[in-house]
Design an enzyme around this catalytic site. Structure first.
Site, PDB file in Angstrom:
ATOM      1  N   ALA A   1       0.809  -1.234   0.000  1.00  0.00           N
ATOM      2  CA  ALA A   1       0.000   0.000   0.000  1.00  0.00           C
ATOM      3  C   ALA A   1       0.837   1.276   0.000  1.00  0.00           C
ATOM      4  O   ALA A   1       0.283   2.372   0.096  1.00  0.00           O
ATOM      5  CB  ALA A   1      -1.018   0.042   1.140  1.00  0.00           C
ATOM      6  N   ALA A   2       2.157   1.150  -0.132  1.00  0.00           N
ATOM      7  CA  ALA A   2       2.982   2.372  -0.197  1.00  0.00           C
ATOM      8  C   ALA A   2       2.601   3.190  -1.437  1.00  0.00           C
ATOM      9  O   ALA A   2       2.461   4.421  -1.367  1.00  0.00           O
ATOM     10  CB  ALA A   2       4.463   2.019  -0.227  1.00  0.00           C
ATOM     11  N   GLY A   3       2.422   2.501  -2.568  1.00  0.00           N
ATOM     12  CA  GLY A   3       2.026   3.204  -3.794  1.00  0.00           C
ATOM     13  C   GLY A   3       0.647   3.825  -3.664  1.00  0.00           C
ATOM     14  O   GLY A   3       0.403   4.943  -4.147  1.00  0.00           O
ATOM     15  N   ASP A   4      -0.271   3.121  -2.998  1.00  0.00           N
ATOM     16  CA  ASP A   4      -1.628   3.645  -2.810  1.00  0.00           C
ATOM     17  C   ASP A   4      -1.608   4.863  -1.889  1.00  0.00           C
ATOM     18  O   ASP A   4      -2.355   5.834  -2.097  1.00  0.00           O
ATOM     19  CB  ASP A   4      -2.528   2.556  -2.209  1.00  0.00           C
TER      20      ASP A   4
END
Ligand code: RIB
Length: 317
Positions: A256-259
């Site tokens: 979820a880093a990209g999210d």
């Protein structure tokens, strides 16, 4: 961005996937044909659409989410999680004929992950165009990804474009974009693998990312951001390309880093901040995210980001 004076909450619509993440914490991921033991199994709310909606909400946006769940326990848990974050989930359908989406995720000791998604109800999402039109009225952005059927993504982008609402696309999992989608995009956010696939060039350095970003801008989006993991991100717009270096943190889980980056960027843009301010905000938020386990539990609030260190200054490319 101004940490202390956020102003009124911008309204953002998100159309996308909802998954229950089955997270297996392992010392290292198995090789082909190998069996390894996991330290534990954790059930965590996830899915790129849900995560990006939560990221936008925790950065202070008023969020209206469109998606599809199964009529099962996972679906009820995911809906409750959206409600707890104050997200308008009236556009999240319940499918009586299939199960909620599931993602099997291995997370290694280094924080690196591997994800396999069973789409379930996400694969049967059908856009309610009039409900989306209602959410787009007065909205400052529409956020889209590729974990729901592509025709529905395209239809949502068409409605937003017609309503003069900027479209922010994160084309993940990557697949070729329909030609008609490119001119509808305001902001394209891709990682290095997605940038390479779309631009047809290798992306190993910030300079490579800048070349790929400019090539992608030529297809329609006014601005393109290429995320580079720990190396930060490259921002490209009509003023050229800038490399925003990453922050040094101890990563335990990159899920979820990209999210988180995308949500923080989308909210900054919705508040009228510059692309560079939005990218800096995204890097700070993602740096906090990777220090915590799980998808939605690791997404930071606006207050937490405001208290975190500033990233290094950007470098013109
Ligand atoms: O981007 C992370 C997400 O990808 C996970 O939460 C998983 O559900 C997959 O959709």
């Amino acid at each position: 961005m101004t940490d202390s004076a956020p102003g009124p909450a911008p309204r953002i619509a998100v159309v996308g996937s909802l998954n229950m993440d089955l997270v297996l914490q392992v010392a290292r991921a198995p090789e082909a044909g190998e069996t390894v033991l996991a330290d534990g199994l954790h059930l965590v709310p996830g899915g790129k659409g849900g995560n990006q909606a939560v990221a936008c909400a925790r950065q202070g946006a008023s969020v209206h989410l469109f998606g599809r769940l199964g009529d099962d326990g996972y679906g009820r848990t995911l809906r409750a999680a959206l409600k707890a974050d104050g997200i308008d989930h009236t556009g999240v359908q319940t499918d009586l004929g299939t199960t909620t989406g599931v993602a099997a995720i291995t997370v290694e000791a280094t924080g690196q992950n591997r994800i396999v998604v069973v789409p379930g109800a996400n694969g049967r999402f059908v856009l309610d165009a009039s409900a989306l039109d209602g959410a787009l009225h007065g909205a400052a952005g529409l956020v889209l990804q590729f974990e729901i059927p592509l025709p529905e993504v395209l239809a949502a982008a068409e409605r937003a474009h017609a309503a003069d609402c900027p479209v922010v696309l994160n084309p993940s999992p990557i697949q070729p974009l329909p030609e008609t989608l490119w001119p509808l995009l305001h902001t394209l956010v891709v990682n290095e693998v997605e940038a390479a696939a779309l631009a047809g060039v290798a992306v190993d350095t910030p300079q490579d990312a800048a070349a790929a970003a400019q090539a992608l801008r030529g297809r329609g989006p006014a601005q393109v951001v290429v995320t580079l993991g720990a190396a930060g991100a490259v921002a490209a717009d009509a003023d050229g390309c800038r490399h925003h270096p990453g922050m040094s943190v101890r990563a335990v889980d990159t899920t979820a880093a990209g999210d988180t980056f995308l949500g923080a960027l989308a909210v900054a843009l919705a508040r009228g901040e510059s692309l560079d301010a939005g990218v800096r905000h995204g890097i700070r938020a993602a740096a906090l995210c990777v220090t915590q386990h799980g998808a939605q539990p690791s997404i930071p609030t606006r207050a937490a980001v405001a208290q975190s260190p500033q990233p290094p200054d950007w470098i013109a490319l």
